[in-house]
Design a protein around this motif. Structure first.
Motif, PDB file in Angstrom:
ATOM      1  N   ILE A  80       0.693  -1.112   0.015  1.00 42.87           N
ATOM      2  CA  ILE A  80       0.026   0.011   0.161  1.00 42.87           C
ATOM      3  C   ILE A  80       0.864   1.361  -0.061  1.00 42.87           C
ATOM      4  O   ILE A  80       0.730   2.270  -0.788  1.00 42.87           O
ATOM      5  N   ASN A 120      -4.557  -4.972  -2.677  1.00 43.91           N
ATOM      6  CA  ASN A 120      -5.859  -5.250  -2.082  1.00 43.91           C
ATOM      7  C   ASN A 120      -6.591  -3.621  -2.405  1.00 43.91           C
ATOM      8  O   ASN A 120      -6.243  -2.707  -1.354  1.00 43.91           O
ATOM      9  N   GLU A 122      -9.458  -2.565  -1.845  1.00 41.42           N
ATOM     10  CA  GLU A 122     -10.153  -1.958  -0.732  1.00 41.42           C
ATOM     11  C   GLU A 122      -9.369  -1.593   0.590  1.00 41.42           C
ATOM     12  O   GLU A 122      -9.595  -0.861   1.171  1.00 41.42           O
ATOM     13  N   GLU A 123      -8.286  -2.475   0.714  1.00 32.61           N
ATOM     14  CA  GLU A 123      -7.641  -2.137   2.004  1.00 32.61           C
ATOM     15  C   GLU A 123      -6.888  -0.686   1.496  1.00 32.61           C
ATOM     16  O   GLU A 123      -6.727  -0.028   2.391  1.00 32.61           O
ATOM     17  N   TYR A 124      -6.523  -0.676   0.355  1.00 34.27           N
ATOM     18  CA  TYR A 124      -5.659   0.612  -0.052  1.00 34.27           C
ATOM     19  C   TYR A 124      -6.796   1.824   0.208  1.00 34.27           C
ATOM     20  O   TYR A 124      -6.186   2.855   0.793  1.00 34.27           O
ATOM     21  N   MET A 126      -9.214   1.869   2.193  1.00 30.30           N
ATOM     22  CA  MET A 126      -9.554   1.915   3.634  1.00 30.30           C
ATOM     23  C   MET A 126      -8.219   2.694   4.487  1.00 30.30           C
ATOM     24  O   MET A 126      -8.436   3.706   5.373  1.00 30.30           O
ATOM     25  N   TRP A 127      -7.148   2.566   3.827  1.00 30.87           N
ATOM     26  CA  TRP A 127      -5.806   3.333   4.455  1.00 30.87           C
ATOM     27  C   TRP A 127      -6.152   4.826   4.239  1.00 30.87           C
ATOM     28  O   TRP A 127      -5.752   5.695   5.068  1.00 30.87           O
TER      29      TRP A 127
END
Length: 315
Positions: A80, A120, A122-124, A126-127
Motif C-alpha cells: 500500500i 488489495n 479495498e484495503e488501499y 481504507m488506509w
C-alpha cells in the motif's frame, strides 16, 4: 527547480519528490530515466522513514505533511505504501521539465504493471480514508484550539467535543493514529468550565435577558456534554470538573434570591444533576473548510506552539 520549489503551490510531497529527482540527476545522465526513478524513489522513501522515526514536538507533526509518514508509523502494508509513493511520482504536476516528465512516465508505466491481485484496493482505499479521517480530526482540533485561545468558548466547544470523539476512534486502532488524547481532554474540560463560569455569572446578574442567556448556554451546550465527561470513570479530572460545575449551581440553593430566579433554578437543577450517562442527540459537527496541506501544517503548528506558551492550570 529552485523557483518551483519556492512556489507555495507545491505540497510538501511534491517538494520532496522534486528534490529526490534532483539528487538522482547524475544517475539520470549516466543511466537514463528508469535507473533515476529507482534512485529517486529510494531516496524519498529513506527521507520519509527518517521523519517517521524522529521524535518531534507536537507542533512539527510530519504525519500532516506526508501520508507515507502516517503509513510507516501505523505499519501500513508495504504494497500500500509502494502504490501510494508510485502514484506520487506519477503526478502530472511533474511534467514541467524533461527529466521530471520522463521519470513520471516511468512511474506511470510501473503503476500500470501492478496486477489487480497484488494490491488489495479495498484495503488501499481504507488506509487512505483513515488518513483523511486523521486530517479531518486535526482540523477540528486546530479550529477548536484557535477559538479557545481567542476566548470564543461557545464557538470552540463543538470543535473540541468532536475532535475528542473522533480522535478516540482513531486511537482505538493504534497509538500513532491520532493526537494526544489528554491534551484534547484538557481543553474540552476547560472549555466547559469556562462556559459554566460565564453562564453562572450571567445568572447572578439577575438581569432577565442575561439570566435567560446564561441558562440557555447551560441547557444547550454544557448539560448535553456532561455525559461525555462521565463516560470513563478512569478520567478523574473530568469527574472533578463535573462536580465543580454542579457545585457552582447548587451553592445558590441556600442563597436569598428573587422568586423568579428561584423558580428558574429549581427548573434547571434536575437537568444538571441528572446522572445518566446516556448520550443524547447532539448538535451536528461543524462544517469544515478545506485547507491545503501547507496551510493546515502552518496553522496547526501555530496553534500547538502557542499552547506550550500558555501554562496549563494544573486541572
Amino acid at each position: 527547480t529552485e523557483a518551483l520549489l519556492s512556489a507555495a503551490m507545491l505540497t510538501p510531497t511534491m517538494q520532496g519528490i522534486i528534490m529526490a529527482i534532483g539528487k538522482a540527476r547524475s544517475v539520470y545522465d549516466r543511466c537514463g530515466p528508469e535507473a533515476a526513478f529507482f534512485k529517486a524513489i529510494k531516496l524519498e522513501y529513506a527521507r520519509l522513514l527518517r521523519f517517521a522515526q524522529e521524535d518531534t514536538a507536537p507542533e512539527n507533526d510530519y504525519r500532516l505533511q506526508h501520508i507515507i509518514v502516517y503509513f510507516i508509523q501505523n505499519q501500513a502494508p508495504k504494497k500500500i505504501m509502494e502504490r501510494t509513493l508510485l502514484k506520487q511520482f506519477a503526478d502530472r504536476n511533474l511534467g514541467f521539465d524533461e527529466r521530471c516528465k520522463n521519470i513520471m512516465k516511468v512511474a506511470r508505466a510501473k503503476l500500470e504493471l501492478i496486477k489487480p491481485d497484488e494490491v488489495n484496493m479495498e484495503e488501499y482505499e481504507m488506509w487512505h480514508q483513515d488518513y483523511r479521517n486523521f486530517r479531518e480530526t486535526t482540523i477540528y482540533l486546530m479550529i477548536g484550539l484557535e477559538l479557545f485561545q481567542k476566548r470564543s468558548y461557545v464557538e470552540a466547544l463543538m470543535y473540541l467535543i468532536y475532535s475528542y470523539q473522533y480522535n478516540k476512534e482513531l486511537l482505538s486502532k493504534g497509538p500513532y493514529r491520532g493526537h494526544d488524547d489528554e491534551l484534547i481532554a484538557h481543553y474540552r474540560r476547560e472549555c466547559l468550565l469556562k462556559l459554566n463560569e460565564h453562564a453562572a455569572a450571567l445568572f447572578e446578574s439577575g438581569d432577565d435577558q442575561e439570566v435567560i442567556s446564561g441558562l440557555s448556554i447551560m441547557n444547550e451546550l454544557v448539560v448535553p456534554c456532561i455525559p461525555l465527561l462521565l463516560v470513563d470513570e478512569m478520567e478523574e479530572k473530568d469527574m472533578v470538573a463535573v462536580e465543580d460545575m454542579r457545585n457552582r449551581w447548587c451553592s445558590y440553593l441556600g442563597q436569598e434570591m428573587e422568586s423568579r430566579l428561584q423558580e428558574k433554578l429549581t427548573d434547571f437543577l434536575p437537568k444538571l444533576l441528572d446522572c445518566s450517562t446516556e448520550i443524547r442527540s447532539f448538535r451536528e459537527p461543524p462544517k469544515l473548510p478545506s485547507y491545503s496541506t501547507l496551510e493546515l501544517c502552518e496553522r496547526f503548528s501555530r496553534a500547538m506552539a502557542s499552547l506550550s506558551r500558555i501554562p496549563a492550570d494544573g486541572r
